[in-house]
Design an enzyme around this catalytic site. Structure first.
Site, PDB file in Angstrom:
ATOM      1  N   ARG A  94       6.388  -6.709  -7.105  1.00  0.00           N
ATOM      2  CA  ARG A  94       5.395  -5.624  -7.097  1.00  0.00           C
ATOM      3  C   ARG A  94       4.318  -5.958  -8.142  1.00  0.00           C
ATOM      4  O   ARG A  94       4.649  -6.488  -9.208  1.00  0.00           O
ATOM      5  CB  ARG A  94       6.032  -4.260  -7.393  1.00  0.00           C
ATOM      6  CG  ARG A  94       6.897  -3.755  -6.239  1.00  0.00           C
ATOM      7  CD  ARG A  94       7.283  -2.302  -6.387  1.00  0.00           C
ATOM      8  NE  ARG A  94       6.200  -1.394  -6.036  1.00  0.00           N
ATOM      9  CZ  ARG A  94       6.253  -0.077  -6.240  1.00  0.00           C
ATOM     10  NH1 ARG A  94       7.312   0.458  -6.809  1.00  0.00           N
ATOM     11  NH2 ARG A  94       5.251   0.701  -5.879  1.00  0.00           N
ATOM     12  N   ASP A 242       2.107   3.389 -14.930  1.00  0.00           N
ATOM     13  CA  ASP A 242       2.568   2.050 -14.529  1.00  0.00           C
ATOM     14  C   ASP A 242       1.935   0.964 -15.374  1.00  0.00           C
ATOM     15  O   ASP A 242       2.488  -0.123 -15.532  1.00  0.00           O
ATOM     16  CB  ASP A 242       2.282   1.816 -13.051  1.00  0.00           C
ATOM     17  CG  ASP A 242       3.215   2.674 -12.220  1.00  0.00           C
ATOM     18  OD1 ASP A 242       2.872   3.839 -11.955  1.00  0.00           O
ATOM     19  OD2 ASP A 242       4.322   2.195 -11.898  1.00  0.00           O
TER      20      ASP A 242
HETATM   21  O1  MRU Z   1       5.664   3.417  -6.530  1.00  0.00           O
HETATM   22  P1  MRU Z   1       6.558   3.908  -7.629  1.00  0.00           P
HETATM   23  O2  MRU Z   1       7.470   5.000  -7.186  1.00  0.00           O
HETATM   24  O3  MRU Z   1       7.244   2.790  -8.334  1.00  0.00           O
HETATM   25  O4  MRU Z   1       5.540   4.560  -8.673  1.00  0.00           O
HETATM   26  C1  MRU Z   1       6.064   5.148  -9.820  1.00  0.00           C
HETATM   27  C2  MRU Z   1       5.039   5.840 -10.643  1.00  0.00           C
HETATM   28  O5  MRU Z   1       3.865   5.823 -10.348  1.00  0.00           O
HETATM   29  C3  MRU Z   1       5.520   6.484 -11.910  1.00  0.00           C
HETATM   30  O6  MRU Z   1       4.742   7.602 -12.203  1.00  0.00           O
HETATM   31  C4  MRU Z   1       5.411   5.476 -13.069  1.00  0.00           C
HETATM   32  O7  MRU Z   1       6.074   4.298 -12.756  1.00  0.00           O
HETATM   33  C5  MRU Z   1       5.928   6.002 -14.318  1.00  0.00           C
HETATM   34  S1  MRU Z   1       7.684   6.023 -14.301  1.00  0.00           S
HETATM   35  C6  MRU Z   1       8.332   6.423 -15.785  1.00  0.00           C
END
Ligand code: MRU
Length: 350
Positions: A94, A242
Site C-alpha cells: 500500500r 496515514d
Molecule cells: O484504508 P485504511 O482503512 O487503511 O485507512 C485508514 C485510515 O485512514 C485511518 O484513519 C488512519 O490509518 C489512521 S489509523 C490510526
C-alpha cells in the site's frame, strides 16, 4: 508462544505465525487467518485484512520476521537476498500510510546490524524487533490518549471519520484511543461515527469497536455531518492520519478534508491524533503524498452486491489531504501541538 496485545486483538503472534483479525468480515464474523510468509502478509495488507496506518506497520514488521524464520536454513547470501525481496514486496503493498515504510526501515536497520550473524539468530532477533514495534505502538497510543483526553470536555459529542481505533493499531487506537482515555478518566463522550464510504470503516469497524467497549456511538451517513454541525450537535472532530507532511498537512481517509472544511466553517475544533512514526519529514507538503486509488468495485458495490450500473466510469482515491491550516491540534505521544506548521513539526521531531 502466544502474544496478545489488547482486548480487541488486531494482530497476534501464535505458535510461529501471525494471526490477523480479518477486518473485511467485521462486524458479522470474527476470524483470525494465519500468515506464514512475507508474501502472505503483503496480500493481507493489500486486500485489507489488516488496515490502518500503525497496524499496517506492525504487520509488515512481522512479515519480515516470518520471512526470516522461513528462510533461516538457507545459506547466508540466499537468506539476505530473500529478505530484500520480502522488503520490496511488503513496501509495494500500500502506498500512502508512511508507518509501513517506517516499520520496514526499522527492520532493515536491525537486519543491517546483524550482518555477521547466522540466519537463525537473525530471524530470532527480527521477531523480537517486530514484537517491540507492536508493544511500543500500544504504549504510544496510551500516551497519546492521555495527552489528547485533556482536550475533551465532559460531556462532549465527538465526530470521527474512518477507523483510527484499536483495529487500526496494535491496541487502544489513536483518535479512538484519545476517546477511550477520556472515557476512562470519567468524561461522558458520545461519538458520532461517519460511515466512511466506500469501504465503510466507520460503519463496520468504528461502530462495532466502540460498542465492544460500551462507549456511546451513533452512526451517520458521511453526508449528514454538515447538518449536525450546523445544528450544534457536534462539539469536536478527532481523526487519525496515514501520513503527516513536514509542513503539517495531513493525509487521512477520503472524506477527512471535507469534514475539516465543515468543522472550520462551524467553528468546531478539528484534532488529529497520530504517533511520530506517522510524520514524514522527507515529504514537504501534502500534495507530494502518494494517494492510493483502489478498485472500482469498492465504489460500485459492497460484499458481493453491485448497485451501480455495470461499466460506469469510477474514480476511487481512498485518501485525501487536509491542509495544516485546518488542523486545530496534532496529538502525538509527545503532547499536543496546537495549530501545527513546519516549524512546530520540526521542533516536535527533534
Ligand atoms: O484504508 P485504511 O482503512 O487503511 O485507512 C485508514 C485510515 O485512514 C485511518 O484513519 C488512519 O490509518 C489512521 S489509523 C490510526
Amino acid at each position: 508462544m502466544k502474544k496478545i496485545f489488547n482486548k480487541i486483538n488486531t494482530l497476534q503472534w501464535n505458535n510461529g505465525a501471525l494471526e490477523m483479525l480479518d477486518q473485511r468480515l467485521l462486524p458479522s464474523r470474527v476470524e483470525y487467518p494465519r500468515f506464514e510468509s512475507a508474501a502472505e502478509v503483503a496480500n493481507g495488507i493489500r486486500s485489507m485484512v489488516v488496515r490502518g496506518a500503525p497496524a499496517i506497520g506492525c504487520a509488515a514488521a512481522y512479515g519480515m520476521a516470518l520471512e526470516a524464520l522461513r528462510l533461516q536454513a538457507q545459506p547466508h547470501d540466499a537468506f539476505f537476498a530473500g529478505l530484500a525481496r520480502a522488503d520490496a514486496l511488503l513496501a509495494a503493498s500500500r502506498p500512502t500510510a508512511v508507518n509501513l515504510f517506517w516499520a520496514l526501515k526499522r527492520m532493515r536497520t536491525r537486519l543491517d546490524s546483524l550482518r555477521g550473524a547466522q540466519p537463525p539468530g537473525i530471524a530470532g532477533a527480527l521477531l523480537v524487533e517486530a514484537h517491540a514495534i507492536t508493544d511500543e505502538d500500544v504504549r504510544l497510543n496510551q500516551a497519546m490518549g492521555q495527552h489528547g483526553a485533556a482536550l475533551l470536555h465532559d460531556p462532549m459529542r465527538v465526530l470521527t471519520h474512518c477507523n483510527a481505533g484499536a483495529l487500526a493499531t496494535a491496541g487502544h487506537g489513536t483518535a479512538l484511543g484519545v476517546i477511550r482515555s477520556a472515557v476512562a478518566a470519567g468524561k461522558r463522550i458520545a461519538v458520532y461515527a461517519d460511515e466512511t464510504r466506500p469501504f465503510l470503516q466507520g460503519a463496520r469497524l468504528t461502530a462495532w469497536e466502540l460498542m465492544q467497549d460500551g462507549i456511546p456511538v451513533t452512526l451517520i451517513a458521511d453526508s449528514a455531518a454538515g447538518l449536525l454541525m450546523r445544528r450544534g450537535d457536534i462539539d469536536a472532530v478527532i481523526v487519525g492520519a496515514d501520513r503527516v507532511a513536514a509542513n503539517g498537512d495531513v493525509a487521512n481517509k477520503i472524506g477527512t478534508y471535507g469534514v475539516a472544511v465543515l468543522a472550520r466553517r462551524h467553528g468546531i475544533p478539528f484534532y488529529v491524533a497520530a504517533p511520530l512514526s506517522t510524520i514524514d519529514a522527507g515529504t514537504a507538503c501534502g500534495d507530494a503524498i502518494a494517494i492510493e486509488e483502489r478498485p472500482a468495485a469498492e465504489v460500485t458495490g459492497h460484499g458481493g452486491t453491485q448497485w451501480a450500473a455495470s461499466g460506469v466510469g469510477v474514480r476511487n482515491p481512498v485518501f485525501d489531504i487536509t491542509p495544516a491550516e485546518l488542523v486545530s491540534a496534532l496529538i502525538t505521544e509527545r503532547g499536543v501541538t496546537r495549530t501545527p506548521d513546519g516549524a512546530k513539526i520540526t521542533a516536535l521531531l527533534r
